[in-house]
Scaffold this active site. Structure first.
Site, short mmCIF file in Angstrom:
data_model
loop_
_atom_site.label_atom_id
_atom_site.label_comp_id
_atom_site.label_asym_id
_atom_site.label_seq_id
_atom_site.Cartn_x
_atom_site.Cartn_y
_atom_site.Cartn_z
N ARG A 118 9.77 51.13 9.73
CA ARG A 118 9.79 51.75 8.39
C ARG A 118 8.42 52.36 8.09
O ARG A 118 7.39 51.79 8.43
CB ARG A 118 10.10 50.67 7.33
CG ARG A 118 11.57 50.52 7.06
CD ARG A 118 11.87 49.34 6.19
NE ARG A 118 11.10 49.29 4.95
CZ ARG A 118 11.35 48.43 3.96
NH1 ARG A 118 12.34 47.55 4.08
NH2 ARG A 118 10.63 48.43 2.86
N LYS A 134 14.80 38.57 2.26
CA LYS A 134 15.84 38.76 1.23
C LYS A 134 17.03 39.54 1.79
O LYS A 134 18.17 39.13 1.66
CB LYS A 134 15.28 39.57 0.03
CG LYS A 134 14.15 38.93 -0.72
CD LYS A 134 13.79 39.72 -1.96
CE LYS A 134 13.29 41.13 -1.69
NZ LYS A 134 11.97 41.20 -1.01
N ARG A 179 7.65 44.29 12.16
CA ARG A 179 9.08 44.47 11.88
C ARG A 179 9.60 45.82 12.38
O ARG A 179 8.94 46.84 12.25
CB ARG A 179 9.31 44.38 10.36
CG ARG A 179 10.77 44.62 9.98
CD ARG A 179 11.07 44.16 8.59
NE ARG A 179 10.56 45.05 7.56
CZ ARG A 179 10.79 44.86 6.26
NH1 ARG A 179 11.48 43.82 5.85
NH2 ARG A 179 10.30 45.70 5.37
N ARG A 232 12.18 43.88 -10.22
CA ARG A 232 10.86 43.62 -9.65
C ARG A 232 9.78 43.62 -10.73
O ARG A 232 8.61 43.41 -10.41
CB ARG A 232 10.53 44.73 -8.65
CG ARG A 232 10.77 44.37 -7.18
CD ARG A 232 10.50 45.62 -6.38
NE ARG A 232 10.10 45.43 -5.04
CZ ARG A 232 10.90 45.57 -3.99
NH1 ARG A 232 12.18 45.80 -4.14
NH2 ARG A 232 10.42 45.47 -2.78
N ARG A 254 1.93 46.43 -1.31
CA ARG A 254 3.21 45.85 -1.75
C ARG A 254 3.05 44.37 -2.10
O ARG A 254 3.66 43.89 -3.05
CB ARG A 254 4.29 46.04 -0.67
CG ARG A 254 4.88 47.44 -0.70
CD ARG A 254 5.32 47.90 0.68
NE ARG A 254 6.45 47.20 1.20
CZ ARG A 254 6.73 47.11 2.52
NH1 ARG A 254 5.92 47.67 3.40
NH2 ARG A 254 7.79 46.48 2.93
P1 AMP Z 1 12.33 47.04 -0.25
O1 AMP Z 1 13.27 47.59 0.77
O2 AMP Z 1 13.01 46.12 -1.22
O3 AMP Z 1 11.12 46.41 0.38
O4 AMP Z 1 11.81 48.28 -1.11
C1 AMP Z 1 11.08 49.32 -0.52
C2 AMP Z 1 10.35 50.11 -1.60
O5 AMP Z 1 11.29 50.69 -2.51
C3 AMP Z 1 9.40 49.30 -2.48
O6 AMP Z 1 8.13 49.10 -1.89
C4 AMP Z 1 9.34 50.19 -3.73
O7 AMP Z 1 8.51 51.32 -3.52
C5 AMP Z 1 10.77 50.69 -3.84
N1 AMP Z 1 11.61 49.77 -4.66
C6 AMP Z 1 12.66 49.04 -4.25
N2 AMP Z 1 13.18 48.32 -5.26
C7 AMP Z 1 12.41 48.59 -6.35
C8 AMP Z 1 12.41 48.13 -7.69
N3 AMP Z 1 13.31 47.23 -8.14
N4 AMP Z 1 11.46 48.63 -8.53
C9 AMP Z 1 10.56 49.54 -8.11
N5 AMP Z 1 10.48 49.99 -6.85
C10 AMP Z 1 11.40 49.53 -5.97
#
Ligand code: AMP
Length: 213
Positions: A160, A13, A127, A88, A171
């Site tokens: 990360r 994404k 990654r 989400r 996740r």
């Molecule tokens: P991402 O970089 O999109 O993979 O997000 C990393 C982490 O941030 C996720 O595993 C969640 O813990 C948190 N996070 C990001 N976006 C959201 C969202 N829309 N709702 C809840 N938690 C989020």
């Protein structure tokens, strides 16, 4: 154009969104990046978010919704936006719908990137990301020319803290439980553009471009 990029962690994404931005000239709003920046800055939001992120849990809806609603009021969102990693959950999608209706706005497309879980696990455990510019690498498929250094900007390439097997598993579970139902949610509204996320980056990018036409 008002877009959402939906898909499991590791579907691409963020990287695809960054390339689409050159084309559409709208800001990318990545809730994950907002949280990581807050963690780095050591803010209250960052401290709160980190406890959820490290475990692979979702940050509570009320925290995320407030941040996105505020971000959407900024002037650069006037001509559109690309939401990456938000919504989400169904309550987040409902809240977004209300915010947009209030602004007299609507969504144009929900790009759904589809990648099987086995492939996601492979992508995420290997990654690596540049701390400075966000360029993504992979220990096996796309290693930086000099270990730990970004080819593009010379920034530090790191893993990360939530890209470990336990957190990734969690996740993915959260994705299937909480986020995947959004495909039906937006499908009912005629907004879903399903994209096969397997293959070379440019192939996937071309599929997205075709879906936006
Ligand atoms: P991402 O970089 O999109 O993979 O997000 C990393 C982490 O941030 C996720 O595993 C969640 O813990 C948190 N996070 C990001 N976006 C959201 C969202 N829309 N709702 C809840 N938690 C989020």
């Amino acid at each position: 154009m008002n877009l959402i990029f939906l898909g499991p962690p590791g579907a691409g994404k963020g990287t695809q969104a960054k390339k689409i931005l050159d084309l559409l000239k709208v800001p990318q709003i990545s809730t994950g990046e907002i949280f990581r920046a807050a963690v780095k800055a050591g803010t209250e939001l960052g401290k709160k978010a980190k406890t959820y992120m490290d475990k692979g849990d979702l940050v509570p809806d009320e925290v995320v919704v407030g941040i996105v609603a505020e971000r959407l009021t900024e002037p650069d969102c006037k001509n559109g936006f690309l939401l990456d990693g938000f919504p989400r959950t169904i309550p987040q999608a409902d809240a977004l719908g209300k915010v947009l209706t209030k602004r007299g706005n609507k969504l144009d497309h929900v790009i759904c990137l589809e990648v099987p879980d086995g492939e996601l696990m492979k992508r995420l455990t290997g990654r690596r990301v540049c701390k400075k510019c966000g360029e993504e690498y992979h220990v096996m498929f796309k290693a930086p020319a000099k270990a730990g250094v970004c080819n593009k900007c010379g920034g530090e390439v790191y893993q990360r803290s939530d890209d470990n097997e336990e957190s990734i598993g969690r996740r993915l579970t959260e994705y299937h439980k909480q986020t995947k139902p959004l495909i039906a949610y937006y499908g009912e509204r005629g907004l879903v553009r399903a994209i096969d996320g397997l293959g070379a980056f440019d192939e996937v990018f071309d599929r997205i471009k075709a879906a936006l036409r």
